[in-house]
Write a protein that holds these residues in place. Structure first.
Motif, PDB file in Angstrom:
ATOM      1  N   LEU A 144      71.682  45.619  18.203  1.00 15.18           N
ATOM      2  CA  LEU A 144      71.258  44.251  17.915  1.00 15.18           C
ATOM      3  C   LEU A 144      71.290  43.444  19.206  1.00 15.18           C
ATOM      4  CD1 LEU A 144      73.531  43.649  14.792  1.00 15.18           C
ATOM      5  CD2 LEU A 144      71.118  44.322  14.750  1.00 15.18           C
ATOM      6  N   LEU A 145      70.204  42.753  19.493  1.00 18.74           N
ATOM      7  CA  LEU A 145      70.186  41.821  20.613  1.00 18.74           C
ATOM      8  C   LEU A 145      70.173  40.412  20.048  1.00 18.74           C
ATOM      9  CD1 LEU A 145      69.935  41.128  23.643  1.00 18.74           C
ATOM     10  CD2 LEU A 145      67.443  41.199  23.349  1.00 18.74           C
ATOM     11  N   VAL A 146      71.284  39.693  20.215  1.00 18.83           N
ATOM     12  CA  VAL A 146      71.351  38.286  19.820  1.00 18.83           C
ATOM     13  C   VAL A 146      70.910  37.460  21.015  1.00 18.83           C
ATOM     14  CG1 VAL A 146      72.843  36.421  19.033  1.00 18.83           C
ATOM     15  CG2 VAL A 146      73.225  38.758  18.205  1.00 18.83           C
ATOM     16  N   SER A 147      69.852  36.694  20.845  1.00 18.45           N
ATOM     17  CA  SER A 147      69.240  35.991  21.967  1.00 18.45           C
ATOM     18  C   SER A 147      68.921  34.557  21.580  1.00 18.45           C
ATOM     19  CB  SER A 147      67.963  36.719  22.399  1.00 18.45           C
ATOM     20  OG  SER A 147      67.319  36.032  23.436  1.00 18.45           O
ATOM     21  N   ASP A 148      69.471  33.600  22.318  1.00 12.93           N
ATOM     22  CA  ASP A 148      69.224  32.183  22.038  1.00 12.93           C
ATOM     23  C   ASP A 148      67.769  31.812  22.290  1.00 12.93           C
ATOM     24  OD1 ASP A 148      71.858  32.003  21.409  1.00 12.93           O
ATOM     25  OD2 ASP A 148      72.435  30.730  23.093  1.00 12.93           O
ATOM     26  N   SER A 149      67.344  30.722  21.697  1.00 17.29           N
ATOM     27  CA  SER A 149      65.936  30.329  21.747  1.00 17.29           C
ATOM     28  C   SER A 149      65.473  29.980  23.160  1.00 17.29           C
ATOM     29  CB  SER A 149      65.697  29.132  20.821  1.00 17.29           C
ATOM     30  OG  SER A 149      66.470  28.019  21.239  1.00 17.29           O
ATOM     31  N   GLY A 150      66.376  29.510  24.012  1.00 19.41           N
ATOM     32  CA  GLY A 150      65.973  29.086  25.351  1.00 19.41           C
ATOM     33  C   GLY A 150      65.945  30.183  26.389  1.00 19.41           C
ATOM     34  N   ILE A 151      66.157  31.430  25.992  1.00 18.15           N
ATOM     35  CA  ILE A 151      66.192  32.539  26.946  1.00 18.15           C
ATOM     36  C   ILE A 151      64.776  33.032  27.250  1.00 18.15           C
ATOM     37  CG2 ILE A 151      66.953  34.925  27.325  1.00 18.15           C
ATOM     38  CD1 ILE A 151      69.176  32.884  27.514  1.00 18.15           C
ATOM     39  N   ARG A 152      64.508  33.215  28.532  1.00 20.55           N
ATOM     40  CA  ARG A 152      63.254  33.824  28.989  1.00 20.55           C
ATOM     41  C   ARG A 152      63.581  35.236  29.452  1.00 20.55           C
ATOM     42  NH1 ARG A 152      58.396  31.707  30.370  1.00 20.55           N
ATOM     43  NH2 ARG A 152      57.059  32.936  31.748  1.00 20.55           N
ATOM     44  N   MET A 153      62.932  36.225  28.856  1.00 23.04           N
ATOM     45  CA  MET A 153      63.287  37.624  29.094  1.00 23.04           C
ATOM     46  C   MET A 153      62.393  38.244  30.161  1.00 23.04           C
ATOM     47  SD  MET A 153      65.755  39.225  27.526  1.00 23.04           S
ATOM     48  CE  MET A 153      66.387  40.767  26.868  1.00 23.04           C
ATOM     49  N   ARG A 154      63.015  38.880  31.148  1.00 21.09           N
ATOM     50  CA  ARG A 154      62.240  39.701  32.073  1.00 21.09           C
ATOM     51  C   ARG A 154      61.712  40.928  31.334  1.00 21.09           C
ATOM     52  NH1 ARG A 154      66.855  38.401  35.345  1.00 21.09           N
ATOM     53  NH2 ARG A 154      66.340  37.326  37.296  1.00 21.09           N
ATOM     54  N   PHE A 166      57.240  28.395  23.460  1.00 23.39           N
ATOM     55  CA  PHE A 166      56.166  29.380  23.267  1.00 23.39           C
ATOM     56  C   PHE A 166      56.198  30.443  24.359  1.00 23.39           C
ATOM     57  CE2 PHE A 166      51.957  31.164  23.638  1.00 23.39           C
ATOM     58  CZ  PHE A 166      51.550  31.331  22.321  1.00 23.39           C
ATOM     59  N   SER A 167      56.250  30.016  25.618  1.00 23.00           N
ATOM     60  CA  SER A 167      56.249  30.986  26.722  1.00 23.00           C
ATOM     61  C   SER A 167      57.528  31.805  26.737  1.00 23.00           C
ATOM     62  CB  SER A 167      56.052  30.270  28.063  1.00 23.00           C
ATOM     63  OG  SER A 167      57.103  29.358  28.307  1.00 23.00           O
ATOM     64  N   ASN A 168      58.661  31.194  26.377  1.00 25.35           N
ATOM     65  CA  ASN A 168      59.914  31.953  26.314  1.00 25.35           C
ATOM     66  C   ASN A 168      59.838  33.057  25.267  1.00 25.35           C
ATOM     67  OD1 ASN A 168      61.119  30.376  28.296  1.00 25.35           O
ATOM     68  ND2 ASN A 168      62.149  29.035  26.834  1.00 25.35           N
ATOM     69  N   LEU A 169      59.387  32.703  24.074  1.00 31.66           N
ATOM     70  CA  LEU A 169      59.321  33.694  22.999  1.00 31.66           C
ATOM     71  C   LEU A 169      58.299  34.784  23.297  1.00 31.66           C
ATOM     72  CD1 LEU A 169      59.577  31.547  19.727  1.00 31.66           C
ATOM     73  CD2 LEU A 169      61.392  32.684  21.012  1.00 31.66           C
ATOM     74  N   GLU A 170      57.231  34.431  23.975  1.00 29.89           N
ATOM     75  CA  GLU A 170      56.208  35.435  24.260  1.00 29.89           C
ATOM     76  C   GLU A 170      56.740  36.525  25.175  1.00 29.89           C
ATOM     77  OE1 GLU A 170      51.421  35.590  24.762  1.00 29.89           O
ATOM     78  OE2 GLU A 170      52.468  33.931  25.758  1.00 29.89           O
ATOM     79  N   THR A 171      57.732  36.214  26.018  1.00 33.01           N
ATOM     80  CA  THR A 171      58.295  37.255  26.889  1.00 33.01           C
ATOM     81  C   THR A 171      58.965  38.364  26.081  1.00 33.01           C
ATOM     82  OG1 THR A 171      60.422  36.089  27.163  1.00 33.01           O
ATOM     83  CG2 THR A 171      58.672  35.590  28.751  1.00 33.01           C
TER      84      THR A 171
END
Length: 397
Positions: free
Chosen positions: A140-150, A67-72
């Protein structure tokens, strides 16, 4: 027949050359990291508007940090982007989580795609295919589920996307977390992985890891689109290879990708490393011969023996000095990738570093002895060259 003495000296010279080359890579990667990583992101308004970005987020299941990862991604500082979440089944628990985030951030353009489309054996490609077909933007940004974005990461990546660049990828790293498994992960990605990743990028070698990768859609379409890579598990490597072969360039972003999976364990980390080693061996078979020489302990042992043969040096002191200097070099590399002091003590770093270095040869050996790849609930066999075949589970009676 070549005399044995010449063969012995030949091996000794080989080990010394390998040892010198690896230390040059240490110096080059550390210097490059100081110049390349953590540059200040330009937040001024550009003369030409930034291109829009469609973010592809393949999801499977839920972990404590999802949840917190996706919210970033809903709070990124970028003018025009959309979030395209992809799940294989409507019963996936990630569906409810995505809906709650979309409701919480109604101002952000976001859509959910359920079901995927089978275009090959790679489940990640299959999962993303419908979203890829409906993506509205040229990047396109391909981003895995476990990535936390700044907040500024996407802006940083787009600013590296020059006219002749098709792929901008973030160097894999790890978000701060507690526990030995988290320390082990951060030490590995901040030392051995960072050294080879930055060294390869500096030398122009394909080091593309697709866990957080910005791709120019037009260039990907030239290579056959996303579906063209559905029969490869290492789709990121082959995607980069195909794009570069058509005259495009790749660049590494200045901000590393922050992996932040909520189910960290030593076993899970080593399973990932074994899977990646099997992929490397299938794609580049010489990996099985040369990769041990990139590790501290095998290389140090070989170089210590060679120094004794060629230079009359005492092998044990040579080996111990080699290990000490490698350890100090890795500490400096980790601080550079972290952009400051890591969130653990030097003693914790020492323990995780020793564990990582001791396990590295064993991980490679396990990959060689058991070439079958397990990924989530599926198993695969790889042909030389990297093409994958899914193995059907055996029926039990």
């Amino acid at each position: 027949m070549i005399p044995i003495v010449y063969t012995v000296y030949g091996f000794a010279i080989f080990f010394m050359i390998a040892w010198i080359c690896l230390w040059l890579i240490h110096i080059m990667a550390l210097s490059y990291s100081k110049w390349k990583l953590h540059r200040t992101v330009d937040r001024s308004v550009p003369e030409q508007p930034y291109l829009g970005v469609s973010v592809l987020k393949p999801l499977t299941g839920v972990d404590p940090n999802l949840f917190s990862n996706l919210e970033t991604f809903f709070t990124m500082s970028y003018p025009t982007y959309e979030l395209l979440f992809c799940v294989e089944s409507e019963h996936d628990p990630a569906v409810m989580l995505v809906h709650s985030l979309m409701k919480k951030h109604p101002a952000v353009a976001a859509r959910l795609f359920v079901g995927g489309a089978r275009v090959g054996v790679n489940p990640k490609i299959n999962n993303m295919q419908p979203a890829y077909a409906e993506a509205r933007h040229p990047l396109l940004l391909v981003s895995d589920s476990g990535i936390r974005m700044r907040e500024e990461s996407l802006l940083d990546m787009v600013q590296h996307m020059a006219e002749d660049v098709a792929i901008v990828h973030q160097m894999p790293f790890a978000h701060d977390a507690e526990g030995f498994a988290a320390t082990y992960e951060k030490v590995y990605f901040g030392t051995a992985q960072a050294r080879m990743y930055l060294g390869a990028d500096f030398l122009g070698i394909n080091c593309h890891v697709g866990m957080s990768s910005l791709i120019r859609r037009a260039a990907l379409e030239e290579a056959g689109g996303l579906a063209a890579f559905g029969d490869f598990l290492a789709e990121d490597y082959f995607m980069a290879k195909a794009v570069v072969a058509r005259g495009w360039r790749m660049r590494v972003a200045s901000l590393p990708a922050l992996q932040n999976a909520g189910d960290k364990s030593v076993g899970a980390m080593q399973a990932r490393l074994r899977r990646w080693a099997r992929l490397r061996i299938a794609m580049v078979p010489t990996t099985a011969l040369l990769e041990p020489l990139s590790e501290c302990l095998p290389l140090g042992a070989g170089a210590a023996w060679a120094a004794g043969r060629l230079l009359g040096a005492e092998p044990l002191p040579f080996f111990l000095v080699h290990v000490l200097l490698w350890f100090l070099s890795d500490w400096l590399m980790l601080r550079s990738v972290q952009n400051g002091a890591p969130p653990f003590s030097k003693v914790e770093f020492l323990l995780a570093w020793v564990w990582s270095e001791c396990c590295a040869p064993l991980v490679l050996a396990a990959a060689l002895l058991h070439p079958q790849i397990s990924w989530r609930t599926r198993s695969y066999r790889l042909d030389w060259g990297g093409r994958a075949h899914e193995l059907k589970p055996k029926l039990k009676f």
